[in-house]
Each structure stands twice: as C-alpha cells, then as structure tokens.
Write a protein that holds these residues in place. Structure first.
Motif, PDB file in Angstrom:
ATOM      1  N   LEU A   1      15.484 -19.671  27.092  1.00  0.00           N
ATOM      2  CA  LEU A   1      15.422 -20.640  28.191  1.00  0.00           C
ATOM      3  C   LEU A   1      16.758 -20.734  28.927  1.00  0.00           C
ATOM      4  O   LEU A   1      16.784 -20.945  30.142  1.00  0.00           O
ATOM      5  CB  LEU A   1      14.979 -22.007  27.655  1.00  0.00           C
ATOM      6  N   ALA A   2      17.868 -20.539  28.214  1.00  0.00           N
ATOM      7  CA  ALA A   2      19.190 -20.555  28.859  1.00  0.00           C
ATOM      8  C   ALA A   2      19.317 -19.403  29.852  1.00  0.00           C
ATOM      9  O   ALA A   2      19.823 -19.586  30.969  1.00  0.00           O
ATOM     10  CB  ALA A   2      20.294 -20.479  27.810  1.00  0.00           C
TER      11      ALA A   2
ATOM     12  N   LEU B   1      17.348 -20.237  32.900  1.00  0.00           N
ATOM     13  CA  LEU B   1      18.070 -21.180  33.754  1.00  0.00           C
ATOM     14  C   LEU B   1      19.209 -20.488  34.498  1.00  0.00           C
ATOM     15  O   LEU B   1      19.402 -20.687  35.698  1.00  0.00           O
ATOM     16  CB  LEU B   1      18.660 -22.314  32.903  1.00  0.00           C
TER      17      LEU B   1
ATOM     18  N   ALA C   1       8.874 -17.473  26.351  1.00  0.00           N
ATOM     19  CA  ALA C   1       9.035 -18.631  25.484  1.00  0.00           C
ATOM     20  C   ALA C   1       7.709 -19.150  24.930  1.00  0.00           C
ATOM     21  O   ALA C   1       7.652 -19.620  23.785  1.00  0.00           O
ATOM     22  CB  ALA C   1       9.752 -19.746  26.242  1.00  0.00           C
TER      23      ALA C   1
ATOM     24  N   LEU D   1      12.196 -26.465  33.375  1.00  0.00           N
ATOM     25  CA  LEU D   1      12.855 -25.465  32.535  1.00  0.00           C
ATOM     26  C   LEU D   1      14.098 -26.057  31.887  1.00  0.00           C
ATOM     27  O   LEU D   1      14.361 -25.821  30.705  1.00  0.00           O
ATOM     28  CB  LEU D   1      13.206 -24.231  33.372  1.00  0.00           C
TER      29      LEU D   1
ATOM     30  N   VAL E   1      16.354 -21.344  22.608  1.00  0.00           N
ATOM     31  CA  VAL E   1      17.586 -21.760  23.282  1.00  0.00           C
ATOM     32  C   VAL E   1      18.136 -20.634  24.160  1.00  0.00           C
ATOM     33  O   VAL E   1      18.324 -20.838  25.366  1.00  0.00           O
ATOM     34  CB  VAL E   1      18.631 -22.278  22.269  1.00  0.00           C
TER      35      VAL E   1
ATOM     36  N   ARG F   1       9.369 -18.574  30.935  1.00  0.00           N
ATOM     37  CA  ARG F   1       8.291 -19.271  30.229  1.00  0.00           C
ATOM     38  C   ARG F   1       7.326 -18.294  29.579  1.00  0.00           C
ATOM     39  O   ARG F   1       6.745 -18.576  28.547  1.00  0.00           O
ATOM     40  CB  ARG F   1       7.554 -20.217  31.167  1.00  0.00           C
TER      41      ARG F   1
ATOM     42  N   LEU G   1      17.435 -27.087  22.602  1.00  0.00           N
ATOM     43  CA  LEU G   1      18.818 -27.182  22.137  1.00  0.00           C
ATOM     44  C   LEU G   1      18.997 -28.375  21.201  1.00  0.00           C
ATOM     45  O   LEU G   1      19.602 -28.257  20.134  1.00  0.00           O
ATOM     46  CB  LEU G   1      19.770 -27.293  23.332  1.00  0.00           C
TER      47      LEU G   1
ATOM     48  N   PHE H   1      14.716 -26.521  27.916  1.00  0.00           N
ATOM     49  CA  PHE H   1      15.940 -25.996  27.303  1.00  0.00           C
ATOM     50  C   PHE H   1      16.678 -27.076  26.526  1.00  0.00           C
ATOM     51  O   PHE H   1      17.092 -26.861  25.382  1.00  0.00           O
ATOM     52  CB  PHE H   1      16.866 -25.399  28.370  1.00  0.00           C
TER      53      PHE H   1
END
Length: 143
Positions: free
Chosen positions: A56-57, A60, A71, A13, A53, A68, A21, A17
C-alpha cells in the motif's frame, strides 16, 4: 485539477495503509515489547497483514490505486483467518478444530488473547474488514 474520484481513491488508500501500519506495529508491540507469543492463527494473520504495509505504501508513493489488486488477496486471506480465529475465541467454533497445539499458546485463551481489555482476534477481524472495505470502495486511479 484533480477530480473527486481520484482524491477519494487516494484518501481510501491512505486510510488502508495507516490501518495496516497500525496493525503491524501493534502486533510487533504485543510480541516484542509485551512478550506475548502469538498463536498459530495470529502468525497466519501477521503473514497476511505485514506485506500490506509496503504494497500500500508503494501504491501511495506512485499514486497508483491499482495497488488494491495486489493487496486484496492478502486482505481476504487475513480476513478469513481472522474470522475463524474470532469464531474460536467466541466459542462458536469447537476447540477441537483449533490448529493451536500443546506447544504454543491457545488460540482462544481469554487471558493471552487480549490487549487493554480488547480481544486480539476481534481487533484483527475489524482491521481486515476495514481495509477490505476501503479497498473495495476505491474507484479510479490517482495520478
């Protein structure tokens, strides 16, 4: 103690990310600093890449690999557009079916579609493929 599946999912992950980014910052650099106007297909790829971005941020930050799920549709859409764009750039798809018009930059112009000698459509395709691979390989849910 954390198991290896959780650690692996978090690592994948994080990689996804960082790639999203990097691609977002790269696209902004090309457009805003270098002044290259994106073609239509580049815009569509940006629409798919930029939201990855924050998605996924948040995954995290919360330690939630289920990001996911949110995303993947964006990644697969971006991958399809990047594949089409790469086909146009490579000459595998006829120029007549290109969505680019006379008003904007060409989707297959070899002088405008490169950065540091690398074709932008191929960079985008590679990035979407790598992110898709990371997200598809992820298993488990980080805690």
């Amino acid at each position: 103690m954390r198991d290896s599946t959780t650690s692996r999912a978090e690592t994948l992950l994080l990689i996804a990310f960082l790639m999203a980014l990097g691609a977002t910052l790269g696209a902004l650099f090309i457009g805003e600093v270098l002044g290259q106007t994106p073609c239509i297909l580049c815009w569509y790829q940006r629409i798919a890449m930029f939201p990855l971005v924050p998605i996924l941020a948040v995954g995290l930050w919360r330690g939630d690999a289920t990001a996911r799920i949110y995303a993947l549709p964006l990644v697969l859409t971006g991958l399809a557009v990047a594949l089409w764009h790469s086909g146009l750039y490579a000459g595998l798809i006829p120029e007549g079916v290109s969505p680019c018009t006379q008003d904007g930059p060409s989707c297959s112009d070899r002088t405008q579609m490169t950065i540091l000698g690398l074709p932008i459509p191929y960079l985008s395709l590679g990035c979407f493929m790598a992110i898709a691979l990371c997200l598809n390989v992820m298993k488990g849910k980080p805690s």
